[in-house]
Design a protein around this motif. Structure first.
Motif, PDB file in Angstrom:
ATOM      1  N   LYS A  94       0.837  -1.193   0.000  1.00  0.00           N
ATOM      2  CA  LYS A  94       0.000   0.000   0.000  1.00  0.00           C
ATOM      3  C   LYS A  94       0.878   1.250   0.000  1.00  0.00           C
ATOM      4  CE  LYS A  94      -2.193  -0.988   3.784  1.00  0.00           C
ATOM      5  NZ  LYS A  94      -3.145  -0.895   4.921  1.00  0.00           N
ATOM      6  N   PHE A  95       0.263   2.363  -0.363  1.00  0.00           N
ATOM      7  CA  PHE A  95       0.917   3.649  -0.228  1.00  0.00           C
ATOM      8  C   PHE A  95       1.263   3.887   1.247  1.00  0.00           C
ATOM      9  CE2 PHE A  95       1.107   8.216   0.341  1.00  0.00           C
ATOM     10  CZ  PHE A  95       1.839   8.621  -0.751  1.00  0.00           C
ATOM     11  N   PRO A  96       2.438   4.443   1.575  1.00  0.00           N
ATOM     12  CA  PRO A  96       3.366   5.198   0.737  1.00  0.00           C
ATOM     13  C   PRO A  96       4.553   4.405   0.191  1.00  0.00           C
ATOM     14  CG  PRO A  96       3.914   5.584   3.023  1.00  0.00           C
ATOM     15  CD  PRO A  96       2.716   4.652   3.023  1.00  0.00           C
ATOM     16  N   ALA A  97       4.458   3.073   0.126  1.00  0.00           N
ATOM     17  CA  ALA A  97       5.582   2.277  -0.363  1.00  0.00           C
ATOM     18  C   ALA A  97       6.057   2.757  -1.730  1.00  0.00           C
ATOM     19  CB  ALA A  97       5.180   0.809  -0.428  1.00  0.00           C
ATOM     20  N   GLN A  98       5.125   3.079  -2.619  1.00  0.00           N
ATOM     21  CA  GLN A  98       5.484   3.478  -3.983  1.00  0.00           C
ATOM     22  C   GLN A  98       6.325   4.761  -3.977  1.00  0.00           C
ATOM     23  OE1 GLN A  98       2.352   2.776  -2.891  1.00  0.00           O
ATOM     24  NE2 GLN A  98       2.202   0.725  -3.790  1.00  0.00           N
ATOM     25  N   LEU A  99       5.947   5.709  -3.129  1.00  0.00           N
ATOM     26  CA  LEU A  99       6.711   6.948  -3.024  1.00  0.00           C
ATOM     27  C   LEU A  99       8.080   6.691  -2.419  1.00  0.00           C
ATOM     28  CD1 LEU A  99       6.947  10.000  -3.282  1.00  0.00           C
ATOM     29  CD2 LEU A  99       5.736  10.213  -1.088  1.00  0.00           C
ATOM     30  N   HIS A 100       8.148   5.867  -1.396  1.00  0.00           N
ATOM     31  CA  HIS A 100       9.435   5.526  -0.792  1.00  0.00           C
ATOM     32  C   HIS A 100      10.387   4.935  -1.839  1.00  0.00           C
ATOM     33  CE1 HIS A 100       7.460   5.074   3.463  1.00  0.00           C
ATOM     34  NE2 HIS A 100       7.541   6.329   3.053  1.00  0.00           N
ATOM     35  N   ASP A 101       9.836   4.131  -2.740  1.00  0.00           N
ATOM     36  CA  ASP A 101      10.673   3.444  -3.724  1.00  0.00           C
ATOM     37  C   ASP A 101      11.272   4.409  -4.745  1.00  0.00           C
ATOM     38  OD1 ASP A 101       9.909   1.210  -2.336  1.00  0.00           O
ATOM     39  OD2 ASP A 101       8.553   0.450  -3.883  1.00  0.00           O
ATOM     40  N   VAL A 102      10.462   5.351  -5.241  1.00  0.00           N
ATOM     41  CA  VAL A 102      11.009   6.286  -6.228  1.00  0.00           C
ATOM     42  C   VAL A 102      11.961   7.273  -5.556  1.00  0.00           C
ATOM     43  CG1 VAL A 102       9.094   5.994  -7.839  1.00  0.00           C
ATOM     44  CG2 VAL A 102       8.982   7.816  -6.133  1.00  0.00           C
ATOM     45  N   LYS A 103      11.723   7.583  -4.303  1.00  0.00           N
ATOM     46  CA  LYS A 103      12.673   8.418  -3.568  1.00  0.00           C
ATOM     47  C   LYS A 103      14.003   7.698  -3.397  1.00  0.00           C
ATOM     48  CE  LYS A 103       9.507  11.305  -0.832  1.00  0.00           C
ATOM     49  NZ  LYS A 103      10.221  12.595  -0.751  1.00  0.00           N
ATOM     50  N   ALA A 104      13.946   6.390  -3.143  1.00  0.00           N
ATOM     51  CA  ALA A 104      15.182   5.619  -3.016  1.00  0.00           C
ATOM     52  C   ALA A 104      15.990   5.678  -4.310  1.00  0.00           C
ATOM     53  CB  ALA A 104      14.861   4.168  -2.646  1.00  0.00           C
ATOM     54  N   ALA A 105      15.306   5.644  -5.446  1.00  0.00           N
ATOM     55  CA  ALA A 105      15.999   5.718  -6.728  1.00  0.00           C
ATOM     56  C   ALA A 105      16.705   7.059  -6.899  1.00  0.00           C
ATOM     57  CB  ALA A 105      15.011   5.485  -7.874  1.00  0.00           C
ATOM     58  N   VAL A 106      16.046   8.152  -6.517  1.00  0.00           N
ATOM     59  CA  VAL A 106      16.667   9.471  -6.614  1.00  0.00           C
ATOM     60  C   VAL A 106      17.905   9.540  -5.722  1.00  0.00           C
ATOM     61  CG1 VAL A 106      16.361  11.938  -6.167  1.00  0.00           C
ATOM     62  CG2 VAL A 106      14.506  10.624  -7.219  1.00  0.00           C
ATOM     63  N   ARG A 107      17.784   9.039  -4.505  1.00  0.00           N
ATOM     64  CA  ARG A 107      18.934   9.089  -3.595  1.00  0.00           C
ATOM     65  C   ARG A 107      20.093   8.241  -4.112  1.00  0.00           C
ATOM     66  NH1 ARG A 107      14.708   8.647   0.420  1.00  0.00           N
ATOM     67  NH2 ARG A 107      15.184   6.430   0.647  1.00  0.00           N
ATOM     68  N   TRP A 108      19.799   7.086  -4.710  1.00  0.00           N
ATOM     69  CA  TRP A 108      20.857   6.226  -5.254  1.00  0.00           C
ATOM     70  C   TRP A 108      21.576   6.931  -6.401  1.00  0.00           C
ATOM     71  CZ3 TRP A 108      22.127   4.081  -9.933  1.00  0.00           C
ATOM     72  CH2 TRP A 108      23.075   3.049  -9.918  1.00  0.00           C
ATOM     73  N   VAL A 109      20.818   7.540  -7.303  1.00  0.00           N
ATOM     74  CA  VAL A 109      21.422   8.267  -8.416  1.00  0.00           C
ATOM     75  C   VAL A 109      22.301   9.391  -7.892  1.00  0.00           C
ATOM     76  CG1 VAL A 109      20.921   9.847 -10.310  1.00  0.00           C
ATOM     77  CG2 VAL A 109      19.682   7.692 -10.140  1.00  0.00           C
ATOM     78  N   ARG A 110      21.806  10.134  -6.919  1.00  0.00           N
ATOM     79  CA  ARG A 110      22.592  11.257  -6.380  1.00  0.00           C
ATOM     80  C   ARG A 110      23.866  10.747  -5.694  1.00  0.00           C
ATOM     81  NH1 ARG A 110      18.521  14.636  -4.835  1.00  0.00           N
ATOM     82  NH2 ARG A 110      18.948  16.118  -6.515  1.00  0.00           N
ATOM     83  N   HIS A 111      23.777   9.636  -4.984  1.00  0.00           N
ATOM     84  CA  HIS A 111      24.937   9.062  -4.305  1.00  0.00           C
ATOM     85  C   HIS A 111      26.001   8.634  -5.311  1.00  0.00           C
ATOM     86  CE1 HIS A 111      27.203   6.902  -1.236  1.00  0.00           C
ATOM     87  NE2 HIS A 111      27.196   5.838  -2.009  1.00  0.00           N
ATOM     88  N   HIS A 112      25.584   8.125  -6.470  1.00  0.00           N
ATOM     89  CA  HIS A 112      26.517   7.614  -7.471  1.00  0.00           C
ATOM     90  C   HIS A 112      26.671   8.566  -8.656  1.00  0.00           C
ATOM     91  CE1 HIS A 112      27.059   3.705  -5.593  1.00  0.00           C
ATOM     92  NE2 HIS A 112      25.753   3.572  -5.476  1.00  0.00           N
ATOM     93  N   ALA A 113      26.356   9.839  -8.452  1.00  0.00           N
ATOM     94  CA  ALA A 113      26.347  10.793  -9.561  1.00  0.00           C
ATOM     95  C   ALA A 113      27.675  10.850 -10.297  1.00  0.00           C
ATOM     96  CB  ALA A 113      25.967  12.180  -9.045  1.00  0.00           C
ATOM     97  N   ALA A 114      28.793  10.822  -9.575  1.00  0.00           N
ATOM     98  CA  ALA A 114      30.095  10.924 -10.231  1.00  0.00           C
ATOM     99  C   ALA A 114      30.343   9.736 -11.148  1.00  0.00           C
ATOM    100  CB  ALA A 114      31.199  11.034  -9.183  1.00  0.00           C
ATOM    101  N   GLU A 115      29.991   8.518 -10.689  1.00  0.00           N
ATOM    102  CA  GLU A 115      30.200   7.326 -11.509  1.00  0.00           C
ATOM    103  C   GLU A 115      29.295   7.313 -12.735  1.00  0.00           C
ATOM    104  OE1 GLU A 115      30.755   3.548  -9.006  1.00  0.00           O
ATOM    105  OE2 GLU A 115      29.902   4.998  -7.599  1.00  0.00           O
ATOM    106  N   LEU A 116      28.110   7.884 -12.595  1.00  0.00           N
ATOM    107  CA  LEU A 116      27.149   7.898 -13.694  1.00  0.00           C
ATOM    108  C   LEU A 116      27.362   9.084 -14.633  1.00  0.00           C
ATOM    109  CD1 LEU A 116      23.950   7.047 -11.597  1.00  0.00           C
ATOM    110  CD2 LEU A 116      25.244   5.468 -13.059  1.00  0.00           C
TER     111      LEU A 116
END
Length: 290
Positions: A94-116
């Motif tokens: 149920k919600f808010p799982a879906q929001l938590h998941d897309v937020k996790a993706a943003v944080r992962w991208v930001r954490h690995h921004a230099a490599e990407l």
């Protein structure tokens, strides 16, 4: 226990693109890994990145599926890196799982921004339908620690600098009242996508439904948002974007609404090209240097 720092997988080069497929951005106990596919032009330039969130009524769909008007491909052609993300569907959580998941993706991208090879300060989001709903929530709650969740990397921001929302729900409690005269579903029905998202009939769960509604989080701190909606949408009423636009405008936020005449859901019945061009131009103003 500290959250795992999922590494960047080995990239592949295909034509003029560098691609990281099925990058694990977080794990939830008892659930498949949350993943993202990252595509970018194969060069050494630091790129702005757009998170693409697929639709499917929160019940189906995939980050690998075809998108309306080839939106991810058009972003790549315009010089962006693109992260096509996954999230738990309503049959899984149920919600808010879906929001938590897309937020996790943003944080992962930001954490690995230099490599990407992406600029962590120039991350935007674009979603359609259910993905538009999540894109709006992502844009409006980037500074709300209570909605950050505990998935994946936690010591990065999940805020975005711009958002494009195509025909996304904005207020679950008003969808039924705004329904098109030929609407294809009763949004208050116990089996509606909205009811399944919050775990029961929308009107019987007003607190949960409000918590899952972007209008609840409107403020003047919102990043620039572009809303696109067909005036003949029989799935998500156009009133949803009109209501959100009015609330954001009243709050002093930077928002623009484009109503597409004669267009049903997914802009069926209209030429999507002007809307793609306007949407990319909107992102350019916030994510590309002058």
């Amino acid at each position: 226990m500290k959250p795992r720092r999922f590494p960047v997988p080995a990239p592949a080069t295909e034509g003029d693109l560098t691609i990281w497929r099925d990058a694990v951005v977080g794990e939830v106990s008892g659930f498949r890994p949350l993943t993202a596919d990252i595509h970018r032009p194969a060069d050494d330039r630091q790129r702005p990145l757009v998170v693409w969130i697929h639709g499917g009524a929160w019940r189906k769909g995939s980050n690998k599926g075809d998108a309306v008007a080839r939106i991810p491909e058009r972003l790549l052609e315009a010089g962006y890196a693109v992260a096509r993300v996954t999230y738990r569907l309503s049959g899984e959580a149920k919600f808010p799982a879906q929001l938590h998941d897309v937020k996790a993706a943003v944080r992962w991208v930001r954490h690995h921004a230099a490599e990407l090879g992406v600029d962590p300060a120039r991350i935007g989001v674009w979603g359609e339908s259910a993905g538009g709903h999540l894109a709006t929530l992502l844009a409006l709650t980037g500074k709300d620690p209570e909605l950050a969740g505990d998935v994946g990397v936690l010591d990065q921001s999940d805020s975005v600098a711009a958002a494009v929302v195509w025909y996304g729900p904005s207020n679950l409690l008003s969808m039924a009242a705004q329904n098109h005269p030929e609407g294809l579903q009763d949004h208050d029905d116990p089996d509606s996508p909205e009811s399944r998202l919050v775990g029961g009939p929308v009107q019987d769960l007003p607190k949960e439904s409000a918590a899952a509604s972007p209008v609840t989080y409107v403020s003047d701190a919102a990043p620039p948002i572009l809303l696109v909606h067909g005036d003949e949408d029989r799935i998500v009423p156009v009133g949803q974007s009109i209501e959100l636009h009015q609330r954001l405008s009243d709050a002093g936020a930077r928002v623009q609404l484009r109503i597409v005449n004669g267009a049903d859901h997914c802009l069926i019945g209209a030429d999507p090209e002007p809307e793609v061009a306007a949407s990319i131009a909107h992102l350019d103003r916030s994510l590309k240097p002058a």
